[in-house]
Design a protein around this motif. Structure first.
Motif, PDB file in Angstrom:
ATOM      1  N   ALA A 157       0.822  -1.218   0.000  1.00  0.00           N
ATOM      2  CA  ALA A 157       0.000   0.000   0.000  1.00  0.00           C
ATOM      3  C   ALA A 157       0.853   1.262   0.000  1.00  0.00           C
ATOM      4  N   ARG A 158       2.101   1.176   0.437  1.00  0.00           N
ATOM      5  CA  ARG A 158       2.963   2.354   0.454  1.00  0.00           C
ATOM      6  C   ARG A 158       3.302   2.847  -0.946  1.00  0.00           C
ATOM      7  N   PHE A 159       3.094   1.978  -1.943  1.00  0.00           N
ATOM      8  CA  PHE A 159       3.421   2.345  -3.322  1.00  0.00           C
ATOM      9  C   PHE A 159       2.184   2.347  -4.225  1.00  0.00           C
ATOM     10  N   SER A 160       1.030   2.553  -3.631  1.00  0.00           N
ATOM     11  CA  SER A 160      -0.218   2.476  -4.402  1.00  0.00           C
ATOM     12  C   SER A 160      -0.460   3.706  -5.268  1.00  0.00           C
ATOM     13  N   THR A 161       0.208   4.833  -4.989  1.00  0.00           N
ATOM     14  CA  THR A 161       0.107   6.031  -5.817  1.00  0.00           C
ATOM     15  C   THR A 161       1.504   6.616  -6.014  1.00  0.00           C
ATOM     16  N   VAL A 162       1.623   7.480  -7.018  1.00  0.00           N
ATOM     17  CA  VAL A 162       2.903   8.149  -7.258  1.00  0.00           C
ATOM     18  C   VAL A 162       3.325   8.967  -6.035  1.00  0.00           C
TER      19      VAL A 162
ATOM     20  N   LYS B  27       2.515   8.574  -2.868  1.00  0.00           N
ATOM     21  CA  LYS B  27       2.934   7.745  -1.741  1.00  0.00           C
ATOM     22  C   LYS B  27       4.332   7.160  -1.974  1.00  0.00           C
ATOM     23  N   THR B  28       4.603   6.769  -3.186  1.00  0.00           N
ATOM     24  CA  THR B  28       5.940   6.234  -3.488  1.00  0.00           C
ATOM     25  C   THR B  28       7.011   7.293  -3.258  1.00  0.00           C
ATOM     26  N   TRP B  29       6.734   8.528  -3.700  1.00  0.00           N
ATOM     27  CA  TRP B  29       7.716   9.586  -3.522  1.00  0.00           C
ATOM     28  C   TRP B  29       7.915   9.920  -2.048  1.00  0.00           C
ATOM     29  N   GLN B  30       6.849   9.923  -1.271  1.00  0.00           N
ATOM     30  CA  GLN B  30       6.970  10.161   0.165  1.00  0.00           C
ATOM     31  C   GLN B  30       7.827   9.082   0.815  1.00  0.00           C
TER      32      GLN B  30
ATOM     33  N   ASP C  54      -2.313   4.979 -16.640  1.00  0.00           N
ATOM     34  CA  ASP C  54      -2.263   4.015 -15.541  1.00  0.00           C
ATOM     35  C   ASP C  54      -1.017   3.150 -15.584  1.00  0.00           C
ATOM     36  N   TYR C  55      -0.063   3.541 -16.429  1.00  0.00           N
ATOM     37  CA  TYR C  55       1.140   2.731 -16.576  1.00  0.00           C
ATOM     38  C   TYR C  55       2.415   3.532 -16.332  1.00  0.00           C
ATOM     39  N   ASP C  56       2.460   4.745 -16.842  1.00  0.00           N
ATOM     40  CA  ASP C  56       3.609   5.632 -16.663  1.00  0.00           C
ATOM     41  C   ASP C  56       3.115   7.023 -16.288  1.00  0.00           C
ATOM     42  N   LYS C  57       3.871   7.693 -15.445  1.00  0.00           N
ATOM     43  CA  LYS C  57       3.592   9.085 -15.105  1.00  0.00           C
ATOM     44  C   LYS C  57       4.916   9.831 -15.025  1.00  0.00           C
ATOM     45  N   GLU C  58       4.885  11.114 -15.395  1.00  0.00           N
ATOM     46  CA  GLU C  58       6.071  11.944 -15.276  1.00  0.00           C
ATOM     47  C   GLU C  58       5.741  13.132 -14.386  1.00  0.00           C
ATOM     48  N   ALA C  59       6.688  13.492 -13.551  1.00  0.00           N
ATOM     49  CA  ALA C  59       6.477  14.563 -12.585  1.00  0.00           C
ATOM     50  C   ALA C  59       7.703  15.464 -12.541  1.00  0.00           C
TER      51      ALA C  59
ATOM     52  N   GLU D 186       1.010  -3.692  -9.554  1.00  0.00           N
ATOM     53  CA  GLU D 186       0.191  -2.535  -9.182  1.00  0.00           C
ATOM     54  C   GLU D 186       0.910  -1.590  -8.220  1.00  0.00           C
ATOM     55  N   GLU D 187       2.203  -1.537  -8.264  1.00  0.00           N
ATOM     56  CA  GLU D 187       2.973  -0.632  -7.419  1.00  0.00           C
ATOM     57  C   GLU D 187       3.702   0.387  -8.283  1.00  0.00           C
ATOM     58  N   TRP D 188       3.692   1.639  -7.850  1.00  0.00           N
ATOM     59  CA  TRP D 188       4.410   2.701  -8.558  1.00  0.00           C
ATOM     60  C   TRP D 188       5.838   2.769  -8.040  1.00  0.00           C
TER      61      TRP D 188
END
Length: 274
Positions: free
Chosen positions: A161-166, A168-171, A226-231, A250-252
């Motif tokens: 769950a710690r990597f369920s969103t971009v 959360k992964t960055w945090q 839902d596969y790649d994101k850039e920030a 399903e982990e970012w």
């Protein structure tokens, strides 16, 4: 006088001739076997044969209702999401390695059970496609290596769950730097970043890691699916680009870091951790 008698006699002869002609009228009647009968009475009307019996038409058979296709079985492989395609591809390879390569089934038993349990929904929904994939997949011994098992092992785990969103992964990544927790940092990264950072983390002191974490101030997602994101990341006095990849589990994960001035990375559709 003679003329009068002659007229009376002629009339009598004509009358008798007409009576004889009437009495002499005959009828030609057709009998069986092409035999004709001549008689003075009209032919009898033959009995007509009864009309042939008409067989009743059979009742039309009720139309059979079409069988309802099982969910997902007829869906073309190309229409599935990248994630489902990867699950089917990797499962087919795993099944063939277990059946074709001696000793592979024994050393992959634990991972295999976890894999089937983790991806049960996708494998059940597309069981027909999976069976087709297994038939046509022919991995060689090199494709069924221990290294490959280690590569896909994280994908058999339940998602963290710690990597369920971009975000959360960055945090989690920043928190790991601040704590100088090298193992936790590596759990947040994948692909090129993981390969480059593995050696670098060993060379940096704890103070360097904490300083890196303290310099990170803000994350802003620019685009993605839902596969790649850039920030963009504000890091000290500069802005860097970060590319995240959502793996098959399903982990970012952080996949790439680069100067923001560079052209945004093109989303890839290859192996999730390549």
């Amino acid at each position: 006088m003679k003329t009068k008698q002659y007229g009376i006699g002629l009339a009598l002869v004509l009358a008798l001739g007409a009576m004889g002609a009437a009495r002499a009228e005959t009828f030609r009647c057709q009998l069986a076997d092409r035999i004709a009968s001549y008689q003075q009475t009209p032919c009898a009307v033959p009995d007509l044969p009864p009309p042939p019996a008409v067989a009743p038409k059979p009742a039309p058979k009720p139309a059979m209702a079409p069988l309802a296709p099982r969910a997902g079985d007829d869906a073309p492989f190309s229409t599935l999401t990248p994630r489902k395609r990867e699950v089917l591809d990797l499962t087919a390879r795993l099944e063939r390695c277990r059946s074709d390569q001696p000793g592979f089934a024994g050393k992959s038993d634990d991972l295999y059970r976890s894999w089937r349990r983790r991806h049960a929904a996708t494998l059940s929904e597309h069981s027909h496609l999976l069976a087709t994939k297994i038939r046509v997949t022919r991995p060689d011994a090199a494709a069924c290596s221990d290294d490959w098992l280690r590569e896909i092992e994280p994908l058999a785990r339940e998602p963290d769950a710690r990597f369920s969103t971009v975000e959360k992964t960055w945090q989690a990544f920043v928190a790991a730097l601040l704590a100088a927790d090298r193992a936790a940092v590596m759990r947040c990264v994948t692909g090129p970043v993981a390969r480059a950072m593995g050696d670098r983390l060993e060379r940096l002191a704890d103070a360097d890691l904490r300083r890196m974490g303290a310099n990170i101030r803000e994350l802003k997602v620019l685009w993605g699916d839902d596969y790649d994101k850039e920030a963009l990341v504000v890091h000290g006095d500069r802005v860097d680009g970060v590319v995240f990849r959502r793996n098959v589990n399903e982990e970012w994960k952080v996949r790439e870091m680069k100067p923001a001035a560079l052209k945004p990375a093109t989303p890839r559709r290859s192996s999730p951790d390549s």
